[in-house]
Structures are given as structure tokens and as C-alpha cells.
Design an enzyme around this catalytic site. Structure first.
Site, PDB file in Angstrom:
ATOM      1  CE  LYS A 109      -2.300  -2.588   3.314  1.00 48.19           C
ATOM      2  NZ  LYS A 109      -2.662  -2.780   4.698  1.00 48.19           N
ATOM      3  N   GLY A 110       2.139   1.069   0.312  1.00 48.32           N
ATOM      4  CA  GLY A 110       3.025   2.225   0.522  1.00 48.32           C
ATOM      5  C   GLY A 110       3.146   3.177  -0.652  1.00 48.32           C
ATOM      6  CD  GLU A 170       7.943  -0.416  -3.653  1.00 45.70           C
ATOM      7  OE1 GLU A 170       7.076   0.246  -3.040  1.00 45.70           O
ATOM      8  OE2 GLU A 170       8.515  -1.384  -3.147  1.00 45.70           O
ATOM      9  CG  ASP A 171       6.908   2.464  -0.250  1.00 48.57           C
ATOM     10  OD1 ASP A 171       7.675   1.700  -0.865  1.00 48.57           O
ATOM     11  OD2 ASP A 171       6.243   2.086   0.746  1.00 48.57           O
ATOM     12  CG  ASP A 227      15.319  -0.783   3.102  1.00 48.84           C
ATOM     13  OD1 ASP A 227      16.218   0.009   3.405  1.00 48.84           O
ATOM     14  OD2 ASP A 227      14.895  -1.654   3.894  1.00 48.84           O
ATOM     15  CG  PHE A 240      11.731   2.236  10.056  1.00 46.45           C
ATOM     16  CD1 PHE A 240      11.823   1.155   9.189  1.00 46.45           C
ATOM     17  CD2 PHE A 240      10.470   2.640  10.474  1.00 46.45           C
ATOM     18  CE1 PHE A 240      10.684   0.489   8.749  1.00 46.45           C
ATOM     19  CE2 PHE A 240       9.315   1.983  10.044  1.00 46.45           C
ATOM     20  CZ  PHE A 240       9.439   0.899   9.188  1.00 46.45           C
ATOM     21  CB  VAL A 241      11.400   7.265   6.727  1.00 41.26           C
ATOM     22  CG1 VAL A 241      12.681   8.021   6.992  1.00 41.26           C
ATOM     23  CG2 VAL A 241      11.543   6.369   5.496  1.00 41.26           C
ATOM     24  CG  ASP A 282       3.386   0.238   7.210  1.00 42.13           C
ATOM     25  OD1 ASP A 282       4.196   0.099   6.263  1.00 42.13           O
ATOM     26  OD2 ASP A 282       3.029  -0.717   7.932  1.00 42.13           O
ATOM     27  NE  ARG A 288      -0.033   1.355   5.111  1.00 43.41           N
ATOM     28  CZ  ARG A 288       0.989   0.640   4.629  1.00 43.41           C
ATOM     29  NH1 ARG A 288       1.907   1.208   3.886  1.00 43.41           N
ATOM     30  NH2 ARG A 288       1.089  -0.640   4.906  1.00 43.41           N
TER      31      ARG A 288
HETATM   32  P1  IMP Z   1      13.152  -3.667   0.127  1.00 44.31           P
HETATM   33  O1  IMP Z   1      12.597  -4.901  -0.486  1.00 44.31           O
HETATM   34  O2  IMP Z   1      14.069  -3.949   1.272  1.00 44.31           O
HETATM   35  O3  IMP Z   1      13.784  -2.719  -0.872  1.00 44.31           O
HETATM   36  O4  IMP Z   1      11.995  -2.933   0.856  1.00 44.31           O
HETATM   37  C1  IMP Z   1      10.969  -2.386   0.210  1.00 44.31           C
HETATM   38  C2  IMP Z   1       9.769  -2.244   1.121  1.00 44.31           C
HETATM   39  O5  IMP Z   1      10.099  -2.294   2.507  1.00 44.31           O
HETATM   40  C3  IMP Z   1       9.164  -0.897   0.903  1.00 44.31           C
HETATM   41  O6  IMP Z   1       8.236  -0.919  -0.149  1.00 44.31           O
HETATM   42  C4  IMP Z   1       8.531  -0.605   2.234  1.00 44.31           C
HETATM   43  O7  IMP Z   1       7.234  -1.168   2.293  1.00 44.31           O
HETATM   44  C5  IMP Z   1       9.403  -1.310   3.229  1.00 44.31           C
HETATM   45  N1  IMP Z   1      10.379  -0.377   3.837  1.00 44.31           N
HETATM   46  C6  IMP Z   1      11.699  -0.275   3.600  1.00 44.31           C
HETATM   47  N2  IMP Z   1      12.261   0.697   4.317  1.00 44.31           N
HETATM   48  C7  IMP Z   1      11.256   1.248   5.028  1.00 44.31           C
HETATM   49  C8  IMP Z   1      11.200   2.350   5.967  1.00 44.31           C
HETATM   50  O8  IMP Z   1      12.178   3.029   6.293  1.00 44.31           O
HETATM   51  N3  IMP Z   1       9.966   2.614   6.487  1.00 44.31           N
HETATM   52  C9  IMP Z   1       8.841   1.911   6.158  1.00 44.31           C
HETATM   53  N4  IMP Z   1       8.854   0.892   5.291  1.00 44.31           N
HETATM   54  C10 IMP Z   1      10.054   0.572   4.736  1.00 44.31           C
HETATM   55 MG    MG Z   2       6.065  -0.790   0.055  1.00 43.22          MG
END
Ligand code: IMP
Ligand code: MG
Length: 198
Positions: free
Chosen positions: A55-56, A111-112, A115, A164-165, A171, A177
Site C-alpha cells: 500500500k506504501g 514504489e515508495d 531499501d 526507518f521512515v 508505515d 501512512r
Molecule cells: P526492500 O525490499 O528492502 O527494498 O523494501 C521495500 C519495502 O520495505 C518498501 O516498499 C517498504 O514497504 C518497506 N520499507 C523499507 N524501508 C522502510 C522504511 O524506512 N519505512 C517503512 N517501510 C520501509
Molecule cells: Mg512498500
């Protein structure tokens, strides 16, 4: 008007949690306008199909879609990777697929946050198999220091430090959110634990 409204906007936080503004709402909006122009410049004559990750990515998608001129359509996909923690499990699972085919379309994944990159790596592999005409990635936030998978975004709103944001779609246990800004979440672990035990 730097401080006006900030007090009213302060959400009631859970015990032991606080959020410090990192990127203000107006700054996010200005950056999205610029990204929208950049995307349209790169594909001046193409209908664009935005695919957002629930949902982000929803607020980013709706603001971006309204800022791109010309023909734009969109669709949603959902994956689960994070659970209820601030640490990724590294496992990505598809929980909701797209409604329509992306074959032959110019697709922008919206994408939000990028990471570790595990989510995008999974999605890009999945989408590539479906033969889009172009496949690009737009992320509002990028945490380059956290990268594990070798993926990069074509359009990045803001590069941020490894914190962590929350807010603007992001969220913590489904909360925050709705904040119009992006902020750094701090947890006083003792207090938070106490509250959870109640
Ligand atoms: P990745 O697969 O590690 O790149 O993470 C992607 C997903 O992890 C994002 O779409 C977010 O939903 C979640 N995420 C990563 N970092 C954060 C953060 O700092 N705050 C909240 N959600 C995060
Ligand atoms: Mg996400």
C-alpha cells in the site's frame, strides 16, 4: 509558512514512538512535479502505464499520475516482505496481482522506497517476463546504504540516510501512512514494550 500547521498536523503518537520531519509535504510535492516532467520528457509520445505497489506506493502514485501530462493509466500489485517489524525478512511474496496485461506497454513501477532492493528485484523479474515495451522504476525514497540486491531506480525523489521512515504512504505496523510528510520514526523500546504488554 514553515511552522504553520505543523502543530495541528502532529498525529497522536503511540506511547514510546515519535516522528521527526525529514521531508516536508510541500517539498515532496515539488519533487514529484519535477519527476513527472522528467518522465514525460523521456517518453514524449507514449501512453504511460503506472504500476504501484500497495500500500506504501499509493500516495506517490496518485500525486505522480496527476502530474504527468498526456495519456496515463495505472494498476496495482501487492507483495508482502516486511511483516510488522522495522527489519525486512528478505522474503518477497505476491499477494495481489495486476488486473491487466502489461505486454507491449510502457510501464513505470512506482514504489515508495528502495531499501534492500529485494522487492524490486522480485517485481522486475516478474514484469520482464510479461514483455512490456519499456520497464522503468520510480521511487520516492532511496536508501542506497541498505542495498543488497543489484537494482537501481530510474527516477528517484530523494536519497535518504539509513533510518526507518514513516509517512506519505510508509508505515510502521500499518500506522503513520497518512502523514503528509516523511519523518524518521524513533522508538523508545522500553516504553513501546510496556505499552504492548498492556
Ligand atoms: P526492500 O525490499 O528492502 O527494498 O523494501 C521495500 C519495502 O520495505 C518498501 O516498499 C517498504 O514497504 C518497506 N520499507 C523499507 N524501508 C522502510 C522504511 O524506512 N519505512 C517503512 N517501510 C520501509
Ligand atoms: Mg512498500
Amino acid at each position: 509558512m514553515p511552522n504553520r500547521g505543523r502543530k495541528q498536523r502532529k498525529n497522536k503518537k503511540a506511547p514510546g514512538e515519535s516522528v521527526k520531519i525529514l521531508i516536508s509535504g510541500p517539498r515532496i510535492q515539488r519533487r514529484i512535479q519535477a519527476l513527472a516532467r522528467q518522465i514525460r520528457r523521456d517518453f514524449p509520445d507514449e501512453p504511460l502505464h503506472l504500476v504501484s505497489v500497495l500500500k506504501g506506493g499509493v500516495f506517490f502514485l496518485t500525486d505522480l499520475a496527476r502530474s504527468i501530462s498526456g495519456e496515463v493509466s495505472f494498476d496495482f500489485i501487492a507483495v508482502s516482505s516486511y511483516g510488522h517489524d522495522t527489519h525486512s525478512s528478505g522474503q518477497v511474496r505476491l499477494t495481489r496481482d495486476l488486473d491487466s496485461s502489461i505486454e507491449g506497454k510502457t510501464v513505470i513501477v512506482v514504489e515508495d522506497i528502495l531499501d534492500t532492493g529485494m522487492t524490486l528485484q522480485y517485481l522486475l523479474k516478474l514484469f520482464q517476463q510479461r514483455k512490456p515495451k519499456h520497464l522503468r522504476v520510480a521511487v520516492l525514497l532511496d536508501k542506497p546504504d541498505r542495498r543488497v540486491a543489484p537494482v537501481r531506480a530510474d527516477y528517484v525523489g530523494f536519497s535518504i540516510p539509513n533510518e526507518f521512515v514513516v509517512g506519505y504512504g510508509l508505515d510502521y505496523s500499518e500506522r503513520y501512512r497518512n502523514l503528509p510528510y516523511v519523518g524518521v520514526l524513533s522508538l523508545d523500546s522500553k516504553l513501546a514494550k510496556k505499552a504492548a504488554e498492556k
